[in-house]
Design a protein around this motif. Structure first.
Motif, short mmCIF file in Angstrom:
data_model
loop_
_atom_site.label_atom_id
_atom_site.label_comp_id
_atom_site.label_asym_id
_atom_site.label_seq_id
_atom_site.Cartn_x
_atom_site.Cartn_y
_atom_site.Cartn_z
N MET A 1 0.89 -1.06 0.04
CA MET A 1 0.06 0.08 0.07
C MET A 1 0.83 1.20 -0.13
SD MET A 1 -3.31 0.88 2.56
CE MET A 1 -4.06 -0.67 2.14
N GLU A 2 0.96 1.68 -1.33
CA GLU A 2 1.93 2.68 -1.31
C GLU A 2 1.91 4.04 -0.47
OE1 GLU A 2 2.67 5.74 -5.01
OE2 GLU A 2 2.95 3.60 -5.45
N SER A 3 0.54 4.40 -0.36
CA SER A 3 0.15 5.82 0.54
C SER A 3 0.34 5.66 2.23
CB SER A 3 -1.44 6.00 0.19
OG SER A 3 -2.30 5.17 0.51
N TYR A 4 0.38 4.52 2.52
CA TYR A 4 0.48 4.05 3.98
C TYR A 4 1.78 4.74 4.52
CZ TYR A 4 0.51 1.65 8.44
OH TYR A 4 0.37 1.54 9.68
N LEU A 5 1.80 5.51 5.52
CA LEU A 5 3.18 5.99 5.96
C LEU A 5 3.14 5.44 7.46
CD1 LEU A 5 2.35 10.05 5.38
CD2 LEU A 5 4.14 8.31 4.23
N GLY A 6 2.24 5.12 8.12
CA GLY A 6 2.38 4.51 9.53
C GLY A 6 1.43 4.80 10.61
N LEU A 7 1.67 4.69 11.84
CA LEU A 7 0.94 5.02 12.89
C LEU A 7 1.21 6.62 13.34
CD1 LEU A 7 0.76 1.94 15.12
CD2 LEU A 7 -1.16 2.78 13.43
N GLN A 8 0.14 7.18 13.63
CA GLN A 8 0.39 8.62 14.05
C GLN A 8 -0.62 8.85 15.42
OE1 GLN A 8 -1.77 11.81 12.02
NE2 GLN A 8 0.03 13.28 12.19
N ALA A 9 -0.15 9.29 16.54
CA ALA A 9 -0.78 9.60 17.63
C ALA A 9 -1.70 11.02 17.36
CB ALA A 9 0.25 9.56 18.74
N ASN A 10 -2.81 11.17 17.86
CA ASN A 10 -3.58 12.29 17.53
C ASN A 10 -3.26 12.99 18.85
OD1 ASN A 10 -5.72 14.08 18.26
ND2 ASN A 10 -7.07 12.98 16.87
N ALA A 11 -2.74 14.33 18.42
CA ALA A 11 -2.03 15.26 19.28
C ALA A 11 -3.54 15.58 20.55
CB ALA A 11 -1.98 16.71 18.49
N LEU A 12 -4.75 15.69 19.95
CA LEU A 12 -5.74 15.98 21.01
C LEU A 12 -5.92 15.01 22.04
CD1 LEU A 12 -8.11 17.82 18.51
CD2 LEU A 12 -6.57 18.92 20.03
N ASN A 13 -6.25 13.63 21.48
CA ASN A 13 -6.53 12.44 22.24
C ASN A 13 -5.71 11.54 22.61
OD1 ASN A 13 -6.79 11.18 20.20
ND2 ASN A 13 -9.13 11.32 20.14
N GLY A 14 -4.32 11.62 21.92
CA GLY A 14 -3.54 10.61 21.94
C GLY A 14 -3.89 9.29 21.34
N GLN A 15 -5.03 9.15 20.70
CA GLN A 15 -5.60 7.98 20.00
C GLN A 15 -4.61 7.93 18.63
OE1 GLN A 15 -9.67 8.06 18.48
NE2 GLN A 15 -9.50 5.88 18.14
N ARG A 16 -4.11 6.57 18.33
CA ARG A 16 -3.53 6.27 17.34
C ARG A 16 -4.22 6.10 15.97
NH1 ARG A 16 0.06 1.45 18.12
NH2 ARG A 16 -1.82 0.43 18.55
N ALA A 17 -3.78 6.26 15.03
CA ALA A 17 -4.40 6.07 13.36
C ALA A 17 -3.43 5.86 12.68
CB ALA A 17 -5.05 7.67 13.20
#
Length: 168
Positions: A1-17
């Motif tokens: 999947m070319e567009s996938y960069l990895g996991l990121q933590a949401n700055a507001l709630n810390g939830q990963r996406a």
């Protein structure tokens, strides 16, 4: 999947996406998908080829989005909601937009996709020449969507695979 960069933590709630970068003719834009409290194995992400995806959408039965599906970049840009998509993408990597949510009906006489959410985001990407982009669908639709409109050489992933649970 070319567009996938990895996991990121949401700055507001810390939830990963799961974070995705989509290249367009005007800028790279960012999209994401997060875990929910349940059903992450039943939610899937498919990276679709824009031209194949639009054809599959246009082949669908007449519905509320038929005019948009059969439009052009000029007609899409004239829609007042187009600027809302532009604004959403303007926040960049720090506040990515959610993936469009679609369903794929491959058992119909003519296979097609339908939208639950994200029509204008998808049209914005198409209007600015994105070659491919990720969408969310049910895992039961993912194999058909991958076969009918997916990017060459990629496979679909469940949200559970892309965003594993956090270990406390």
């Amino acid at each position: 999947m070319e567009s996938y960069l990895g996991l990121q933590a949401n700055a507001l709630n810390g939830q990963r996406a799961a974070l995705f970068r989509v290249r367009t003719s005007v800028a790279d834009v960012y999209m994401s998908v997060s875990r929910s409290n349940y059903g992450n194995e039943e939610r899937a992400v498919v990276e679709v080829d824009c031209a194949r995806f639009l054809k599959l959408w246009r082949d669908g039965p007449r519905g509320e989005h038929t005019g948009l599906a059969n439009g052009t970049p000029q007609t899409w840009r004239a829609d007042p909601r187009f600027e809302l998509a532009a604004e959403g993408f303007s926040f960049g990597e720090q506040d990515p937009v959610p993936l469009a949510e679609v369903s794929c009906r491959a058992s119909a006489a003519v296979p097609y996709v339908a939208f639950t959410d994200g029509v204008m985001r998808t049209l914005w990407l198409a209007a600015y020449a994105a070659k491919s982009f990720p969408v969310e669908c049910g895992a039961t639709d993912a194999e058909a969507l991958q076969r009918l409109a997916g990017t060459a050489g990629s496979r679909w992933f469940s949200v559970a695979e892309l965003v594993p649970p956090q270990i406390a």
